[in-house]
Design a protein around this motif. Structure first.
Motif, short mmCIF file in Angstrom:
data_model
loop_
_atom_site.label_atom_id
_atom_site.label_comp_id
_atom_site.label_asym_id
_atom_site.label_seq_id
_atom_site.Cartn_x
_atom_site.Cartn_y
_atom_site.Cartn_z
N LEU A 64 16.19 34.09 -23.10
CA LEU A 64 15.59 32.81 -23.43
C LEU A 64 15.63 32.44 -24.92
O LEU A 64 15.85 31.27 -25.25
CB LEU A 64 14.15 32.76 -22.91
N PRO A 65 15.44 33.39 -25.86
CA PRO A 65 15.50 32.99 -27.27
C PRO A 65 16.86 32.46 -27.71
O PRO A 65 16.96 31.83 -28.76
CB PRO A 65 15.15 34.28 -28.01
N TRP A 66 17.90 32.72 -26.95
CA TRP A 66 19.24 32.23 -27.28
C TRP A 66 19.61 30.99 -26.49
O TRP A 66 20.76 30.57 -26.46
CB TRP A 66 20.27 33.34 -27.04
N ARG A 67 18.63 30.38 -25.82
CA ARG A 67 18.84 29.15 -25.08
C ARG A 67 17.83 28.10 -25.57
O ARG A 67 16.81 28.43 -26.15
CB ARG A 67 18.65 29.38 -23.57
N ARG A 68 18.09 26.85 -25.28
CA ARG A 68 17.11 25.80 -25.56
C ARG A 68 16.17 25.72 -24.36
O ARG A 68 16.61 25.45 -23.25
CB ARG A 68 17.81 24.47 -25.80
N PRO A 69 14.86 25.97 -24.57
CA PRO A 69 13.94 26.06 -23.43
C PRO A 69 13.91 24.80 -22.57
O PRO A 69 13.78 24.91 -21.34
CB PRO A 69 12.58 26.30 -24.09
N TRP A 70 14.02 23.61 -23.17
CA TRP A 70 14.00 22.39 -22.38
C TRP A 70 15.23 22.27 -21.48
O TRP A 70 15.14 21.73 -20.39
CB TRP A 70 13.87 21.16 -23.28
N ARG A 112 12.68 37.05 -31.98
CA ARG A 112 13.06 36.78 -30.59
C ARG A 112 11.86 36.89 -29.65
O ARG A 112 11.74 36.11 -28.70
CB ARG A 112 14.16 37.74 -30.15
N ALA A 113 10.98 37.84 -29.91
CA ALA A 113 9.78 38.00 -29.06
C ALA A 113 8.89 36.76 -29.18
O ALA A 113 8.36 36.26 -28.18
CB ALA A 113 9.02 39.25 -29.46
N ALA A 114 8.72 36.26 -30.41
CA ALA A 114 7.90 35.07 -30.61
C ALA A 114 8.54 33.85 -29.96
O ALA A 114 7.87 33.00 -29.36
CB ALA A 114 7.68 34.82 -32.10
N MET A 115 9.87 33.75 -30.05
CA MET A 115 10.59 32.65 -29.42
C MET A 115 10.48 32.74 -27.90
O MET A 115 10.38 31.71 -27.21
CB MET A 115 12.05 32.67 -29.85
N LEU A 116 10.49 33.95 -27.37
CA LEU A 116 10.33 34.14 -25.93
C LEU A 116 8.96 33.63 -25.48
O LEU A 116 8.86 32.91 -24.48
CB LEU A 116 10.49 35.62 -25.57
N ASP A 117 7.91 33.98 -26.22
CA ASP A 117 6.57 33.52 -25.87
C ASP A 117 6.48 32.00 -25.90
O ASP A 117 5.95 31.37 -24.97
CB ASP A 117 5.54 34.13 -26.82
N GLU A 118 6.99 31.40 -26.97
CA GLU A 118 6.95 29.94 -27.07
C GLU A 118 7.80 29.29 -25.99
O GLU A 118 7.42 28.25 -25.43
CB GLU A 118 7.42 29.48 -28.45
N GLY A 119 8.96 29.89 -25.72
CA GLY A 119 9.84 29.33 -24.70
C GLY A 119 9.19 29.29 -23.34
O GLY A 119 9.30 28.30 -22.60
N ILE A 120 8.50 30.37 -22.97
CA ILE A 120 7.79 30.42 -21.69
C ILE A 120 6.72 29.33 -21.64
O ILE A 120 6.58 28.60 -20.65
CB ILE A 120 7.17 31.81 -21.46
N ASP A 121 5.95 29.19 -22.73
CA ASP A 121 4.89 28.18 -22.76
C ASP A 121 5.47 26.77 -22.65
O ASP A 121 4.92 25.92 -21.94
CB ASP A 121 4.09 28.31 -24.05
N LEU A 122 6.56 26.51 -23.36
CA LEU A 122 7.17 25.18 -23.34
C LEU A 122 7.72 24.86 -21.94
O LEU A 122 7.53 23.74 -21.44
CB LEU A 122 8.28 25.11 -24.38
N ILE A 123 8.36 25.81 -21.33
CA ILE A 123 8.89 25.59 -19.99
C ILE A 123 7.77 25.28 -19.00
O ILE A 123 7.87 24.35 -18.19
CB ILE A 123 9.72 26.81 -19.54
N ARG A 124 6.68 26.03 -19.07
CA ARG A 124 5.55 25.77 -18.19
C ARG A 124 4.99 24.36 -18.44
O ARG A 124 4.60 23.65 -17.50
CB ARG A 124 4.46 26.82 -18.42
N GLU A 125 4.92 23.98 -19.70
CA GLU A 125 4.41 22.65 -20.04
C GLU A 125 5.28 21.56 -19.42
O GLU A 125 4.77 20.59 -18.85
CB GLU A 125 4.36 22.49 -21.56
N LEU A 126 6.58 21.71 -19.52
CA LEU A 126 7.49 20.71 -18.97
C LEU A 126 7.41 20.67 -17.45
O LEU A 126 7.38 19.58 -16.85
CB LEU A 126 8.91 21.00 -19.43
#
Length: 262
Positions: A64-70, A112-126
């Protein structure tokens, strides 16, 4: 316990054929791997969705950190709609000790770990219909709501499975926010006994999440100890190189056709 098959490689047409065969043979899920370049997993899975009715579909796994979460959120929601609610998203920080392509993305583990956490949160939000997210690494905002409306998944909560490095506290706390754990054990500790300890840790915290075990099997003998230890999914793997040779493709078809090791 449910049984899935991780397709190791081959062309899109070959993997589509294998996935259809997996449903016919009684497997519960098909998972495909995601690299920087190659067969696109989400296009492939949407094709599989159109050809199947029952099996769960997902990646194993998305770095996930190497992808755009949206973008990932859109791809998974599209798969969920086309499959009638059968999508699963498996995520991790991304492995660097591999011979997969390098694309200049972030390599530092803490970032990357921080980006993973944010990515999960952003995906859930969307997926929940949200219109904005503001984090350290990701910013998202949209004044119009029609995109959120048409992009809503079928499932009330698409399962997110995440790599959990056992027993590291920060990594395991991330598991508590998700719906499944892909355990990463220390060298030599990949055993049913260690998985049972992980399962007990989750139970003590009231976490009802999928616990995934993986490996190669020919019958139930190899799988039974993992089920007794608390695994809820067994994922059949065939990782030896080369992934795409005619011999490997034939081996994969034969193993899929033999059915899950129930």
């Amino acid at each position: 316990m449910k049984y899935g098959f991780i397709l190791p490689g081959g062309t899109a047409a070959e993997q589509l054929e294998q996935a259809v065969l997996a449903e016919q043979a009684g497997w519960d899920g098909v998972f495909v791997w995601e690299a920087a370049y190659g067969v696109d997993p989400w296009g492939l899975l949407c094709a599989v969705a159109a050809k199947t009715e029952r099996i769960r579909l997902g990646t194993m796994l998305t770095p996930l950190p190497w992808r755009r979460p949206w973008k990932v959120a859109s791809q998974v929601a599209t798969l969920d709609q086309l499959s009638g609610g059968r999508a699963t998203l498996a995520v991790g920080v991304g492995a660097t000790e591999t011979d997969l392509p390098r694309t200049g993305e972030e390599l530092e583990l803490r970032a990357r770990a921080a980006m993973l956490d944010e990515g999960i949160d952003l995906i859930r939000e969307l997926w929940g219909g949200g219109l904005s997210y503001h984090g350290q690494y990701y910013e998202y905002s949209c004044e119009r709501d029609d995109l959120a409306r048409v992009g809503r998944p079928v499932q009330d909560r698409i399962p997110i499975w995440v790599v959990g490095v056992w027993p590291r506290p920060k990594s395991m706390r991330r598991v508590l926010r998700c719906d499944g754990v892909l355990p990463q054990f220390a060298p030599g500790q990949d055993t049913p006994a260690e998985l049972a300890r992980l399962k007990a840790w989750l139970s003590e915290r009231g976490a009802e999440v999928d616990v995934i075990a993986e490996g190669e099997s020919q019958d139930a003998t190899a799988v039974q100890p993992w089920g007794e230890a608390g695994a809820t999914w067994w994922l059949e793997t065939r990782w030896e190189m080369p992934h795409h040779s005619a011999e490997r493709m034939q081996q994969v078809r034969e193993r899929i056709a033999a059915g899950p090791p129930r």
